[in-house]
Design a protein around this motif. Sequence first.
Motif, PDB file in Angstrom:
ATOM      1  N   GLY A  70      -4.763  -9.235   7.054  1.00 40.59           N
ATOM      2  CA  GLY A  70      -3.419  -8.902   7.488  1.00 40.59           C
ATOM      3  C   GLY A  70      -3.166  -9.099   8.962  1.00 40.59           C
ATOM      4  O   GLY A  70      -2.006  -9.088   9.405  1.00 40.59           O
ATOM      5  N   VAL A  73      -0.506 -11.413  10.482  1.00 47.00           N
ATOM      6  CA  VAL A  73       0.893 -11.013  10.639  1.00 47.00           C
ATOM      7  C   VAL A  73       1.205 -10.770  12.117  1.00 47.00           C
ATOM      8  O   VAL A  73       2.330 -10.962  12.574  1.00 47.00           O
ATOM      9  CB  VAL A  73       1.187  -9.748   9.811  1.00 47.00           C
ATOM     10  CG1 VAL A  73       2.605  -9.261  10.027  1.00 47.00           C
ATOM     11  CG2 VAL A  73       0.950 -10.014   8.328  1.00 47.00           C
ATOM     12  N   VAL A  87       7.318 -10.508  13.632  1.00 42.91           N
ATOM     13  CA  VAL A  87       6.488  -9.703  12.740  1.00 42.91           C
ATOM     14  C   VAL A  87       7.189  -9.492  11.409  1.00 42.91           C
ATOM     15  O   VAL A  87       6.590  -9.664  10.327  1.00 42.91           O
ATOM     16  CB  VAL A  87       6.158  -8.340  13.387  1.00 42.91           C
ATOM     17  CG1 VAL A  87       5.523  -7.397  12.366  1.00 42.91           C
ATOM     18  CG2 VAL A  87       5.232  -8.515  14.578  1.00 42.91           C
ATOM     19  N   ASN A  88       8.457  -9.125  11.464  1.00 41.22           N
ATOM     20  CA  ASN A  88       9.176  -8.799  10.234  1.00 41.22           C
ATOM     21  C   ASN A  88       9.392 -10.020   9.346  1.00 41.22           C
ATOM     22  O   ASN A  88       9.422  -9.892   8.112  1.00 41.22           O
ATOM     23  CB  ASN A  88      10.506  -8.136  10.578  1.00 41.22           C
ATOM     24  CG  ASN A  88      10.314  -6.715  11.078  1.00 41.22           C
ATOM     25  OD1 ASN A  88       9.299  -6.077  10.787  1.00 41.22           O
ATOM     26  ND2 ASN A  88      11.278  -6.224  11.834  1.00 41.22           N
ATOM     27  N   ARG A  90       7.245 -12.402   8.936  1.00 41.39           N
ATOM     28  CA  ARG A  90       5.974 -12.588   8.232  1.00 41.39           C
ATOM     29  C   ARG A  90       5.718 -11.456   7.242  1.00 41.39           C
ATOM     30  O   ARG A  90       5.267 -11.678   6.116  1.00 41.39           O
ATOM     31  CB  ARG A  90       4.829 -12.657   9.241  1.00 41.39           C
ATOM     32  CG  ARG A  90       4.839 -13.894  10.121  1.00 41.39           C
ATOM     33  CD  ARG A  90       3.747 -13.803  11.174  1.00 41.39           C
ATOM     34  NE  ARG A  90       3.726 -15.009  11.996  1.00 41.39           N
ATOM     35  CZ  ARG A  90       2.655 -15.767  12.177  1.00 41.39           C
ATOM     36  NH1 ARG A  90       1.521 -15.451  11.581  1.00 41.39           N
ATOM     37  NH2 ARG A  90       2.705 -16.834  12.942  1.00 41.39           N
ATOM     38  N   LEU A  91       5.983 -10.227   7.679  1.00 43.39           N
ATOM     39  CA  LEU A  91       5.687  -9.069   6.843  1.00 43.39           C
ATOM     40  C   LEU A  91       6.589  -9.032   5.613  1.00 43.39           C
ATOM     41  O   LEU A  91       6.134  -8.733   4.500  1.00 43.39           O
ATOM     42  CB  LEU A  91       5.837  -7.787   7.662  1.00 43.39           C
ATOM     43  CG  LEU A  91       5.393  -6.491   6.999  1.00 43.39           C
ATOM     44  CD1 LEU A  91       3.920  -6.553   6.594  1.00 43.39           C
ATOM     45  CD2 LEU A  91       5.632  -5.306   7.947  1.00 43.39           C
ATOM     46  N   ARG A  94       5.410 -11.162   2.905  1.00 40.91           N
ATOM     47  CA  ARG A  94       4.216 -10.647   2.228  1.00 40.91           C
ATOM     48  C   ARG A  94       4.556  -9.542   1.240  1.00 40.91           C
ATOM     49  O   ARG A  94       4.154  -9.580   0.083  1.00 40.91           O
ATOM     50  CB  ARG A  94       3.226 -10.110   3.256  1.00 40.91           C
ATOM     51  CG  ARG A  94       2.576 -11.125   4.159  1.00 40.91           C
ATOM     52  CD  ARG A  94       1.469 -11.921   3.451  1.00 40.91           C
ATOM     53  NE  ARG A  94       0.616 -12.571   4.416  1.00 40.91           N
ATOM     54  CZ  ARG A  94      -0.521 -12.056   4.886  1.00 40.91           C
ATOM     55  NH1 ARG A  94      -0.928 -10.871   4.475  1.00 40.91           N
ATOM     56  NH2 ARG A  94      -1.233 -12.726   5.761  1.00 40.91           N
ATOM     57  N   TRP A  97       8.292  -5.422   3.468  1.00 39.57           N
ATOM     58  CA  TRP A  97       8.400  -4.363   4.472  1.00 39.57           C
ATOM     59  C   TRP A  97       8.940  -4.919   5.781  1.00 39.57           C
ATOM     60  O   TRP A  97       8.905  -6.129   6.034  1.00 39.57           O
ATOM     61  CB  TRP A  97       7.030  -3.731   4.734  1.00 39.57           C
ATOM     62  CG  TRP A  97       6.721  -2.590   3.813  1.00 39.57           C
ATOM     63  CD1 TRP A  97       6.342  -2.679   2.501  1.00 39.57           C
ATOM     64  CD2 TRP A  97       6.787  -1.191   4.126  1.00 39.57           C
ATOM     65  NE1 TRP A  97       6.162  -1.422   1.982  1.00 39.57           N
ATOM     66  CE2 TRP A  97       6.431  -0.494   2.948  1.00 39.57           C
ATOM     67  CE3 TRP A  97       7.120  -0.474   5.268  1.00 39.57           C
ATOM     68  CZ2 TRP A  97       6.387   0.907   2.888  1.00 39.57           C
ATOM     69  CZ3 TRP A  97       7.067   0.918   5.221  1.00 39.57           C
ATOM     70  CH2 TRP A  97       6.715   1.595   4.042  1.00 39.57           C
ATOM     71  N   SER A  98       9.430  -4.008   6.628  1.00 37.79           N
ATOM     72  CA  SER A  98       9.820  -4.356   7.988  1.00 37.79           C
ATOM     73  C   SER A  98       9.412  -3.216   8.912  1.00 37.79           C
ATOM     74  O   SER A  98       9.173  -2.098   8.467  1.00 37.79           O
ATOM     75  CB  SER A  98      11.321  -4.611   8.095  1.00 37.79           C
ATOM     76  OG  SER A  98      12.061  -3.441   7.797  1.00 37.79           O
ATOM     77  N   VAL A 148       0.466  -2.293  10.614  1.00 34.69           N
ATOM     78  CA  VAL A 148       1.111  -3.487  10.072  1.00 34.69           C
ATOM     79  C   VAL A 148       0.158  -4.370   9.266  1.00 34.69           C
ATOM     80  O   VAL A 148       0.532  -4.845   8.173  1.00 34.69           O
ATOM     81  CB  VAL A 148       1.806  -4.287  11.187  1.00 34.69           C
ATOM     82  CG1 VAL A 148       2.256  -5.653  10.670  1.00 34.69           C
ATOM     83  CG2 VAL A 148       3.017  -3.509  11.702  1.00 34.69           C
ATOM     84  N   ALA A 152       0.620  -5.439   4.986  1.00 35.28           N
ATOM     85  CA  ALA A 152       0.649  -6.767   4.387  1.00 35.28           C
ATOM     86  C   ALA A 152      -0.140  -6.807   3.076  1.00 35.28           C
ATOM     87  O   ALA A 152      -0.125  -7.826   2.385  1.00 35.28           O
ATOM     88  CB  ALA A 152       0.093  -7.803   5.366  1.00 35.28           C
ATOM     89  N   ALA A 157       1.236  -1.288   0.651  1.00 36.19           N
ATOM     90  CA  ALA A 157       2.678  -1.275   0.858  1.00 36.19           C
ATOM     91  C   ALA A 157       3.370  -0.419  -0.196  1.00 36.19           C
ATOM     92  O   ALA A 157       4.281   0.366   0.115  1.00 36.19           O
ATOM     93  CB  ALA A 157       3.222  -2.706   0.826  1.00 36.19           C
TER      94      ALA A 157
END
Length: 289
Positions: A70, A73, A87-88, A90-91, A94, A97-98, A148, A152, A157
């Motif tokens: 992860g 990310v 980041v958001n 990529r996340l 996956r 999520w944010s 974070v 991922a 999550a």
Amino acid sequence: MTDHIAPEQPGHEKHGALASPTPPPGAAADWTIPQHWDELTEEDHWVWDTLFARQQTLLHGRAVAAFEEGLDVLNLSRPGVPNLDEVNERLAARTGWSVVSVPGIVPDDVFFRHLSERRFPAGAFIRQADQLDYLEEPDAFHDLFGHVPMLAQPAVADFMQALGHLGLQAADLGAIHRIARLYWYTVEFGLARENGGLKIYGAGILSSFGEAHYSLESSKPNRLAFDLKRVLRTDYKIDDFQPSYFVIDRFEAVLETVQQHDLPALLGELDDLPDLSPNHIDAADRIAA
């Protein structure tokens, strides 16, 4: 003490009283604020890079494989504190999520509401250069580096979102401290069995230089097999390394265990039992080898 970062937990640093006060100036109704990435200083970015390099080296072989997977990310095209927009992107790809930026202390109901909607509140500031090994309030490094990469992982999550719903439900039942314990002993200070050994997955350990060593290598702490009722009864320390850690066998099993229980009935059952100190060991505990 040194080498300790006090992570967030309901009822303590990041999360305040259950009844929401008015958001601070500049914050939205849900307590979020812009990250203002372009206002971060050279020192801010140096602190991030220093901590990132140190922890990444330290955790190799100590963290669960999902954490190292992860990390990409956060492995963005430029050094320094990650930009949440990147980041958001990529996340979300996956796990949906944010990460949202918050000014600091967030009320319990606000925090759990964010989790229930697959948003993780992260502190908008990063520690100073003379605070690399001790910080009373969780900062961007703890929140982004510690949490974070695990967000991922789909099973983590989903568990985090379930915790959000459980937190809101427990708040209505006057038992928010129970879910705070579950959050503490999993999301923040959880260990997992992987490939025949114990590995770290809790953000409070992942972001701490000292506790990454202590949790796996010291003979002092108890390492107990995860048991939901036991966890919900166990207090925790917020100002020292943990006297006890709970070990899971796989991420999916924790969510399955939580979903198998009727929360109101379980909380009612626990009301008739005494709380346990974090140092407590009895004959019913299973030691995780």
